[in-house]
Design a protein around this motif. Structure first.
Motif, short mmCIF file in Angstrom:
data_model
loop_
_atom_site.label_atom_id
_atom_site.label_comp_id
_atom_site.label_asym_id
_atom_site.label_seq_id
_atom_site.Cartn_x
_atom_site.Cartn_y
_atom_site.Cartn_z
N PRO A 1 -0.91 -12.36 -12.77
CA PRO A 1 -1.30 -13.72 -13.16
C PRO A 1 -0.81 -14.12 -14.55
CG PRO A 1 -3.20 -12.48 -12.35
CD PRO A 1 -2.06 -11.52 -12.46
N ASP A 2 -0.47 -13.14 -15.37
CA ASP A 2 0.03 -13.44 -16.71
C ASP A 2 1.54 -13.65 -16.73
OD1 ASP A 2 0.81 -10.85 -16.20
OD2 ASP A 2 -0.03 -9.99 -18.03
N GLY A 3 2.18 -13.63 -15.56
CA GLY A 3 3.62 -13.87 -15.49
C GLY A 3 4.46 -12.65 -15.76
N LYS A 4 3.83 -11.49 -15.88
CA LYS A 4 4.58 -10.25 -16.12
C LYS A 4 4.83 -9.54 -14.79
CE LYS A 4 3.93 -10.02 -20.77
NZ LYS A 4 4.96 -10.06 -21.73
N VAL A 5 6.00 -8.93 -14.69
CA VAL A 5 6.38 -8.20 -13.47
C VAL A 5 5.65 -6.87 -13.42
CG1 VAL A 5 8.31 -7.14 -12.24
CG2 VAL A 5 8.63 -9.34 -13.40
N VAL A 6 5.04 -6.59 -12.28
CA VAL A 6 4.33 -5.34 -12.05
C VAL A 6 5.26 -4.33 -11.40
CG1 VAL A 6 2.46 -4.25 -10.75
CG2 VAL A 6 2.09 -6.46 -11.84
N SER A 7 6.03 -4.78 -10.41
CA SER A 7 6.91 -3.85 -9.70
C SER A 7 8.13 -4.59 -9.16
CB SER A 7 6.16 -3.16 -8.56
OG SER A 7 5.59 -4.10 -7.69
N VAL A 8 9.21 -3.81 -9.00
CA VAL A 8 10.46 -4.33 -8.46
C VAL A 8 10.93 -3.36 -7.38
CG1 VAL A 8 12.85 -4.97 -8.95
CG2 VAL A 8 11.08 -5.31 -10.70
N TYR A 9 11.28 -3.90 -6.22
CA TYR A 9 11.79 -3.10 -5.13
C TYR A 9 13.18 -3.59 -4.75
CZ TYR A 9 6.92 -1.72 -4.55
OH TYR A 9 5.66 -1.25 -4.75
N SER A 10 14.02 -2.65 -4.33
CA SER A 10 15.35 -3.03 -3.85
C SER A 10 15.53 -2.45 -2.45
CB SER A 10 16.42 -2.52 -4.82
OG SER A 10 16.42 -1.10 -4.86
N ASP A 11 16.76 -2.11 -2.13
CA ASP A 11 17.04 -1.62 -0.78
C ASP A 11 16.91 -0.12 -0.62
OD1 ASP A 11 19.23 -0.99 -2.33
OD2 ASP A 11 20.70 -1.51 -0.80
N ASN A 12 16.60 0.60 -1.70
CA ASN A 12 16.54 2.06 -1.58
C ASN A 12 15.41 2.62 -2.42
OD1 ASN A 12 17.14 4.68 -0.91
ND2 ASN A 12 18.83 4.84 -2.34
N PRO A 13 14.22 2.78 -1.87
CA PRO A 13 13.81 2.36 -0.53
C PRO A 13 13.34 0.92 -0.55
CG PRO A 13 12.00 3.51 -1.58
CD PRO A 13 13.15 3.51 -2.55
N ILE A 14 13.29 0.30 0.63
CA ILE A 14 12.75 -1.05 0.68
C ILE A 14 11.23 -0.95 0.55
CG2 ILE A 14 14.66 -1.94 2.06
CD1 ILE A 14 12.72 -2.08 4.43
N ALA A 15 10.62 -2.04 0.13
CA ALA A 15 9.17 -2.06 -0.09
C ALA A 15 8.43 -1.96 1.23
CB ALA A 15 8.78 -3.34 -0.81
N THR A 16 7.42 -1.12 1.24
CA THR A 16 6.57 -1.02 2.43
C THR A 16 5.39 -1.97 2.27
OG1 THR A 16 5.19 0.73 1.49
CG2 THR A 16 7.16 1.42 2.74
N TYR A 17 4.77 -2.29 3.38
CA TYR A 17 3.59 -3.16 3.36
C TYR A 17 2.49 -2.55 2.48
CZ TYR A 17 -0.64 -5.46 4.85
OH TYR A 17 -1.85 -6.12 4.85
N SER A 18 2.24 -1.25 2.65
CA SER A 18 1.14 -0.62 1.91
C SER A 18 1.39 -0.64 0.40
CB SER A 18 0.88 0.80 2.40
OG SER A 18 2.02 1.60 2.24
N LYS A 19 2.64 -0.42 -0.03
CA LYS A 19 2.93 -0.45 -1.47
C LYS A 19 2.80 -1.87 -2.02
CE LYS A 19 5.91 3.56 -1.90
NZ LYS A 19 7.25 4.05 -2.23
N LEU A 20 3.30 -2.85 -1.27
CA LEU A 20 3.20 -4.23 -1.73
C LEU A 20 1.74 -4.68 -1.80
CD1 LEU A 20 6.20 -5.87 0.15
CD2 LEU A 20 5.96 -5.56 -2.33
N LYS A 21 0.97 -4.36 -0.78
CA LYS A 21 -0.46 -4.73 -0.77
C LYS A 21 -1.19 -4.08 -1.94
CE LYS A 21 -4.62 -4.82 2.06
NZ LYS A 21 -5.10 -6.11 1.64
N GLU A 22 -0.89 -2.81 -2.19
CA GLU A 22 -1.50 -2.11 -3.32
C GLU A 22 -1.14 -2.80 -4.64
OE1 GLU A 22 -1.25 2.25 -5.56
OE2 GLU A 22 -0.31 1.98 -3.60
N ASP A 23 0.13 -3.17 -4.80
CA ASP A 23 0.55 -3.84 -6.03
C ASP A 23 -0.12 -5.20 -6.18
OD1 ASP A 23 2.16 -1.68 -6.57
OD2 ASP A 23 4.04 -2.68 -6.08
N VAL A 24 -0.21 -5.95 -5.09
CA VAL A 24 -0.86 -7.27 -5.14
C VAL A 24 -2.33 -7.11 -5.51
CG1 VAL A 24 -1.61 -9.25 -3.74
CG2 VAL A 24 0.75 -8.44 -3.60
N GLU A 25 -3.02 -6.19 -4.86
CA GLU A 25 -4.44 -5.99 -5.16
C GLU A 25 -4.66 -5.52 -6.59
OE1 GLU A 25 -7.15 -6.92 -3.42
OE2 GLU A 25 -5.66 -7.88 -2.13
N ASN A 26 -3.84 -4.59 -7.07
CA ASN A 26 -3.97 -4.13 -8.45
C ASN A 26 -3.70 -5.26 -9.43
OD1 ASN A 26 -4.77 -1.49 -7.98
ND2 ASN A 26 -2.67 -0.76 -7.81
#
Length: 192
Positions: free
Chosen positions: A144-169
């Motif tokens: 919410p402060d406009g700072k990047v928490v995580s960046v994913y590319s193609d190796n490995p691609i982001a999984t649903y569980s990792k993205l959900k965890e990052d969003v919740e955190n």
């Protein structure tokens, strides 16, 4: 003559089925964990405008893609699932931004694959170049402060569980503190 045709057949096949990747070394992100979002603005397919300013106070998931890229084709259903989970939340914004792909191509792909993620079709790399110098997909999770928490590319691609965890955190903690806590605990900041 026969070898010439065989060569062109395989060469054209390679071009048609290979990912839209740039031949650049890893670590070409301009924006990484702990960095603020660059000053950008795009109009989404639903008519809304997404910018650094409009995302203040929200958790954001921004995905850069090209529909001809096999890794993007694998990543977009993951983003769709995440979007469906948070579509009714006013605290989370999830959108997709094409890299060098026009409205007609993106709209056709969205319709063919039943995607509902709001997207912005960008025919050039102006917005993409603010975030990275090469490679798709690129997924940025921001707090919410406009700072990047995580960046994913193609190796490995982001999984649903990792993205959900990052969003919740990111919803619970300030993303800056979250990134700092991960570094201080010697945990990966999910810069993949």
């Amino acid at each position: 003559m026969k070898w010439n045709r065989i060569f062109w057949f395989f060469f054209l096949g390679y071009l048609c089925f290979s990912c839209i990747r740039d031949e650049v070394p890893a670590g070409t992100n301009i924006v990484g964990p702990g960095d603020g979002l660059p000053d950008f603005s795009v109009v989404l397919s639903d008519g809304s405008v997404v910018s650094r300013e409009s995302l203040k106070g929200k958790v954001a998931v921004l995905v850069f893609f090209h529909t001809g890229c096999p890794d993007c084709q694998e990543e977009l259903p993951v983003i769709q699932r995440l979007y469906e989970e948070y579509a009714s939340s006013s605290e989370v914004c999830i959108c997709a931004i094409s890299r060098e792909e026009g409205e007609a191509e993106v709209a056709s792909y969205w319709q063919a694959h039943a995607l509902t993620i709001p997207y912005s079709a960008q025919e050039d790399r102006r917005v993409y170049a603010l975030f990275s110098t090469g490679g798709v997909p690129k997924v940025y999770v921001c707090g919410p402060d406009g700072k990047v928490v995580s960046v994913y590319s193609d190796n490995p691609i982001a999984t649903y569980s990792k993205l959900k965890e990052d969003v919740e955190n990111a919803r619970i903690f300030s993303s800056y503190l979250f990134a700092e806590q991960m570094v201080s605990l010697n945990l990966p900041t999910r810069n993949y």
